[in-house]
Design a protein around this motif. Structure first.
Motif, PDB file in Angstrom:
ATOM      1  N   LYS A  30       0.770  -1.189   0.116  1.00 36.28           N
ATOM      2  CA  LYS A  30      -0.106  -0.167   0.008  1.00 36.28           C
ATOM      3  C   LYS A  30       0.917   1.082   0.113  1.00 36.28           C
ATOM      4  CE  LYS A  30      -3.504  -0.057   2.927  1.00 36.28           C
ATOM      5  NZ  LYS A  30      -4.318  -0.388   4.201  1.00 36.28           N
ATOM      6  N   GLU A  31       1.916   1.280   0.764  1.00 41.17           N
ATOM      7  CA  GLU A  31       3.108   2.328   0.807  1.00 41.17           C
ATOM      8  C   GLU A  31       3.413   2.509  -0.530  1.00 41.17           C
ATOM      9  OE1 GLU A  31       5.476   2.923   3.915  1.00 41.17           O
ATOM     10  OE2 GLU A  31       4.691   1.339   5.455  1.00 41.17           O
ATOM     11  N   ILE A  32       3.909   1.622  -1.136  1.00 42.62           N
ATOM     12  CA  ILE A  32       4.404   1.603  -2.568  1.00 42.62           C
ATOM     13  C   ILE A  32       3.441   2.279  -3.560  1.00 42.62           C
ATOM     14  CG2 ILE A  32       5.326   0.393  -4.687  1.00 42.62           C
ATOM     15  CD1 ILE A  32       6.456  -1.553  -2.273  1.00 42.62           C
ATOM     16  N   ALA A  33       2.286   1.986  -3.577  1.00 48.27           N
ATOM     17  CA  ALA A  33       1.257   2.298  -4.294  1.00 48.27           C
ATOM     18  C   ALA A  33       1.257   3.866  -4.221  1.00 48.27           C
ATOM     19  CB  ALA A  33       0.138   1.285  -4.322  1.00 48.27           C
ATOM     20  N   VAL A  34       1.006   4.014  -2.807  1.00 51.85           N
ATOM     21  CA  VAL A  34       0.360   5.622  -2.641  1.00 51.85           C
ATOM     22  C   VAL A  34       1.811   6.510  -3.047  1.00 51.85           C
ATOM     23  CG1 VAL A  34       0.436   7.189  -0.719  1.00 51.85           C
ATOM     24  CG2 VAL A  34      -0.899   5.094  -0.759  1.00 51.85           C
ATOM     25  N   ALA A  35       3.100   5.806  -3.015  1.00 53.65           N
ATOM     26  CA  ALA A  35       4.385   6.656  -3.050  1.00 53.65           C
ATOM     27  C   ALA A  35       4.363   6.794  -4.997  1.00 53.65           C
ATOM     28  CB  ALA A  35       5.552   5.815  -2.872  1.00 53.65           C
ATOM     29  N   VAL A  36       3.960   5.897  -5.662  1.00 57.61           N
ATOM     30  CA  VAL A  36       3.832   6.014  -7.054  1.00 57.61           C
ATOM     31  C   VAL A  36       2.714   6.911  -7.489  1.00 57.61           C
ATOM     32  CG1 VAL A  36       3.300   4.756  -9.248  1.00 57.61           C
ATOM     33  CG2 VAL A  36       4.639   3.446  -7.319  1.00 57.61           C
ATOM     34  N   LYS A  37       1.620   6.992  -6.810  1.00 58.67           N
ATOM     35  CA  LYS A  37       0.678   7.676  -7.452  1.00 58.67           C
ATOM     36  C   LYS A  37       0.997   9.155  -7.151  1.00 58.67           C
ATOM     37  CE  LYS A  37      -3.531   4.760  -7.048  1.00 58.67           C
ATOM     38  NZ  LYS A  37      -4.824   4.635  -6.547  1.00 58.67           N
ATOM     39  N   SER A  38       1.938   9.358  -6.073  1.00 59.90           N
ATOM     40  CA  SER A  38       2.146  10.903  -5.679  1.00 59.90           C
ATOM     41  C   SER A  38       3.418  11.370  -6.286  1.00 59.90           C
ATOM     42  CB  SER A  38       2.607  10.908  -4.180  1.00 59.90           C
ATOM     43  OG  SER A  38       3.667  10.304  -3.886  1.00 59.90           O
ATOM     44  N   GLY A  39       4.324  10.400  -6.954  1.00 59.88           N
ATOM     45  CA  GLY A  39       5.424  10.835  -7.495  1.00 59.88           C
ATOM     46  C   GLY A  39       6.035  10.225  -8.589  1.00 59.88           C
ATOM     47  N   GLY A  40       5.206   9.044  -9.405  1.00 56.72           N
ATOM     48  CA  GLY A  40       5.563   8.581 -10.599  1.00 56.72           C
ATOM     49  C   GLY A  40       6.041   7.179 -10.213  1.00 56.72           C
ATOM     50  N   SER A  41       6.160   6.214 -11.076  1.00 59.14           N
ATOM     51  CA  SER A  41       6.707   4.791 -11.182  1.00 59.14           C
ATOM     52  C   SER A  41       8.319   4.826 -11.183  1.00 59.14           C
ATOM     53  CB  SER A  41       5.769   3.878 -11.835  1.00 59.14           C
ATOM     54  OG  SER A  41       6.052   4.200 -13.213  1.00 59.14           O
ATOM     55  N   ASN A  42       8.803   6.041 -11.563  1.00 60.93           N
ATOM     56  CA  ASN A  42      10.182   5.866 -12.000  1.00 60.93           C
ATOM     57  C   ASN A  42      10.871   6.085 -10.678  1.00 60.93           C
ATOM     58  OD1 ASN A  42      12.921   6.300 -12.717  1.00 60.93           O
ATOM     59  ND2 ASN A  42      12.300   7.521 -14.529  1.00 60.93           N
ATOM     60  N   LEU A  43      11.818   4.976 -10.404  1.00 60.10           N
ATOM     61  CA  LEU A  43      12.760   4.937  -9.125  1.00 60.10           C
ATOM     62  C   LEU A  43      13.664   6.156  -9.242  1.00 60.10           C
ATOM     63  CD1 LEU A  43      13.269   0.994  -8.684  1.00 60.10           C
ATOM     64  CD2 LEU A  43      12.230   2.495  -6.934  1.00 60.10           C
ATOM     65  N   ASP A  44      14.280   6.463 -10.323  1.00 58.37           N
ATOM     66  CA  ASP A  44      15.323   7.311 -10.266  1.00 58.37           C
ATOM     67  C   ASP A  44      14.605   8.840  -9.793  1.00 58.37           C
ATOM     68  OD1 ASP A  44      17.098   5.540 -11.356  1.00 58.37           O
ATOM     69  OD2 ASP A  44      16.926   5.776 -13.078  1.00 58.37           O
ATOM     70  N   GLY A  45      13.456   8.857 -10.118  1.00 56.65           N
ATOM     71  CA  GLY A  45      12.781  10.198 -10.205  1.00 56.65           C
ATOM     72  C   GLY A  45      11.907  10.308  -8.798  1.00 56.65           C
ATOM     73  N   ASN A  46      11.813   9.312  -8.054  1.00 61.59           N
ATOM     74  CA  ASN A  46      10.826   9.439  -6.766  1.00 61.59           C
ATOM     75  C   ASN A  46      11.442   8.731  -5.842  1.00 61.59           C
ATOM     76  OD1 ASN A  46       8.812   8.839  -5.204  1.00 61.59           O
ATOM     77  ND2 ASN A  46       7.398   8.261  -6.670  1.00 61.59           N
ATOM     78  N   SER A  47      12.093   9.643  -4.903  1.00 62.90           N
ATOM     79  CA  SER A  47      12.883   9.397  -3.617  1.00 62.90           C
ATOM     80  C   SER A  47      11.971   8.516  -2.630  1.00 62.90           C
ATOM     81  CB  SER A  47      13.334  10.458  -3.039  1.00 62.90           C
ATOM     82  OG  SER A  47      12.658  11.455  -2.749  1.00 62.90           O
ATOM     83  N   LYS A  48      10.627   8.934  -2.576  1.00 64.73           N
ATOM     84  CA  LYS A  48       9.696   8.313  -1.626  1.00 64.73           C
ATOM     85  C   LYS A  48       9.700   6.740  -2.007  1.00 64.73           C
ATOM     86  CE  LYS A  48       5.548   8.801   0.743  1.00 64.73           C
ATOM     87  NZ  LYS A  48       4.296   9.483   0.800  1.00 64.73           N
ATOM     88  N   LEU A  49       9.427   6.730  -3.295  1.00 64.24           N
ATOM     89  CA  LEU A  49       9.179   5.239  -3.727  1.00 64.24           C
ATOM     90  C   LEU A  49      10.562   4.323  -3.674  1.00 64.24           C
ATOM     91  CD1 LEU A  49       7.825   2.927  -5.244  1.00 64.24           C
ATOM     92  CD2 LEU A  49       8.356   4.089  -7.611  1.00 64.24           C
ATOM     93  N   ARG A  50      11.694   4.923  -3.733  1.00 64.48           N
ATOM     94  CA  ARG A  50      13.134   4.361  -3.485  1.00 64.48           C
ATOM     95  C   ARG A  50      13.050   3.896  -2.143  1.00 64.48           C
ATOM     96  NH1 ARG A  50      15.440   8.531  -6.647  1.00 64.48           N
ATOM     97  NH2 ARG A  50      16.599   9.439  -4.720  1.00 64.48           N
ATOM     98  N   ASP A  51      12.819   4.747  -1.198  1.00 66.48           N
ATOM     99  CA  ASP A  51      12.597   4.499   0.157  1.00 66.48           C
ATOM    100  C   ASP A  51      11.667   3.292   0.366  1.00 66.48           C
ATOM    101  OD1 ASP A  51      14.577   6.439   0.724  1.00 66.48           O
ATOM    102  OD2 ASP A  51      13.004   8.013   1.316  1.00 66.48           O
ATOM    103  N   CYS A  52      10.562   3.254   0.127  1.00 65.39           N
ATOM    104  CA  CYS A  52       9.488   2.353  -0.128  1.00 65.39           C
ATOM    105  C   CYS A  52      10.158   1.070  -0.227  1.00 65.39           C
ATOM    106  CB  CYS A  52       8.241   2.725  -0.612  1.00 65.39           C
ATOM    107  SG  CYS A  52       7.359   3.805   0.215  1.00 65.39           S
ATOM    108  N   VAL A  53      10.632   0.992  -1.427  1.00 61.30           N
ATOM    109  CA  VAL A  53      11.287  -0.371  -2.023  1.00 61.30           C
ATOM    110  C   VAL A  53      12.357  -0.678  -1.062  1.00 61.30           C
ATOM    111  CG1 VAL A  53      12.639  -1.314  -4.129  1.00 61.30           C
ATOM    112  CG2 VAL A  53      10.729   0.151  -4.200  1.00 61.30           C
TER     113      VAL A  53
END
Length: 246
Positions: A30-53
Motif C-alpha cells: 500500500k505504501e508503494i502504491a501511494v508513493a507511485v501515485k504521488s511521484g510516479g513509477s520511475n525509481l530514479d525520479g521518486n525518492s519516496k518510492l526508492r525508500d519504500c522499495v
C-alpha cells in the motif's frame, strides 16, 4: 552516541515482521502504491518510492510483489485509492502513541482505532496532542556480523551525514534527518550492506519507563493496533521493562 537503548523495540518489531510477513507485505505494498501515485513509477525520479522499495527489501518482500504494487499505483493493475491519516493518543501509563493509517474509508478507520484505544486502556486524543513529542527521522538497522568494523562504519555514516550511530546488543542503529535518509541508505547499499530495516520513522524526544505489568498492557494495545488492516505503523515513547519478553 545514543540517548537510550533502541534494540528492545527494534527486536520486538522484527519479531512481528517475521511472524506476520503476509500482512506486512500487504501494508508495504500500500505504501508503494501511494508513493507511485504521488511521484510516479520511475525509481530514479521518486525518492519516496526508492525508500519504500528499500523498506520492502529489508523485510524480504519478493521482487514480483514489489513490482505488482508499483503497477497498481501506476494504474496498470486494478487498485484502491488510499488516504493517509495520523491518529494520536495515550496508552496505559501515559505512553504517547502515534498511529499512521492508509485507508479507503476514514470513518471505518477512525471508529476502529478509537475502539482499540478504548478497549486497551488508552484514549484517542486530538490532532497534535502527542506528535510534538516525536521527530520524523530516517532509521537504518544493520545486523552485527564478522567483517563489519564498528568504528569504520560509524565514521562512514557520520561522513555521509547521519545524525546518530549506536551499537546495540545485536545491531548497529543509524539515525538520519529525514532529508538525508535516502543519501545515507543508498550509499550503504552501494557498499553491499544488508539492512534489518530501513525506513522513515517517528523517534520520541523522551521515553516513559514501564514496569513489567504496564509493558504488557502497552504491548497489547500496540499489537491490537498493528493487527488492524488499515494501520501502517504504530510509534510510541514506551521504554519497556528489561525483563519484558514482548
Amino acid at each position: 552516541m545514543s540517548g537510550h537503548s533502541k534494540w528492545h523495540n527494534i527486536q520486538a518489531k522484527k519479531g512481528k515482521v517475521d511472524a506476520k510477513r503476509g500482512k506486512i507485505f500487504t501494508k508495504i505494498g500500500k505504501e508503494i502504491a501511494v508513493a507511485v501515485k504521488s511521484g510516479g513509477s520511475n525509481l530514479d525520479g521518486n525518492s519516496k518510492l526508492r525508500d519504500c522499495v528499500a523498506k520492502a527489501k529489508a523485510a524480504n518482500m519478493p521482487m514480483d510483489t514489489i513490482t505488482k504494487a508499483i503497477k497498481k499505483g501506476a494504474g496498470e493493475l486494478e487498485g484502491v485509492n488510499y488516504e493517509e491519516l495520523m491518529y494520536e493518543g495515550y496508552g496505559p501509563a501515559g505512553v504517547a502513541v502515534l498511529v499512521n493509517v492508509l485507508t479507503d474509508n476514514k470513518n471505518r478507520s477512525a471508529s476502529d482505532v478509537r475502539c482499540i484505544f478504548d478497549r486497551n486502556g488508552g484514549n484517542l486524543g486530538a490532532t497534535g496532542c502527542v506528535s510534538w513529542m516525536f521527530q520524523r527521522k530516517g532509521q537504518i538497522v544493520i545486523q552485527k556480523q564478522d567483517g563489519i568494523d564498528e568504528d569504520e562504519l560509524m565514521m562512514k555514516v557520520l561522513e555521509l551525514g547521519a545524525e546518530d550511530f549506536s551499537a546495540e546488543e545485536e545491531v548497529f542503529v543509524i539515525t538520519t534527518a529525514q532529508e538525508d535518509f535516502s543519501t545515507v541508505r543508498e550509499a550503504l547499499e552501494k557498499e553491499n550492506f544488508e539492512f534489518e530495516s530501513a525506513e522513515i520513522t517517528m523517534i520520541p524526544d523522551n521515553t516513559v519507563s514501564l514496569n513489567l505489568e504496564d509493558s504488557e498492557r502497552v504491548q497489547s494495545l500496540i499489537d491490537k493496533l498493528e493487527d488492524n488492516d488499515d494501520v501502517q505503523d504504530v510509534w510510541h515513547n514506551a521504554e519497556f521493562a528489561e525483563d519484558f519478553e514482548g
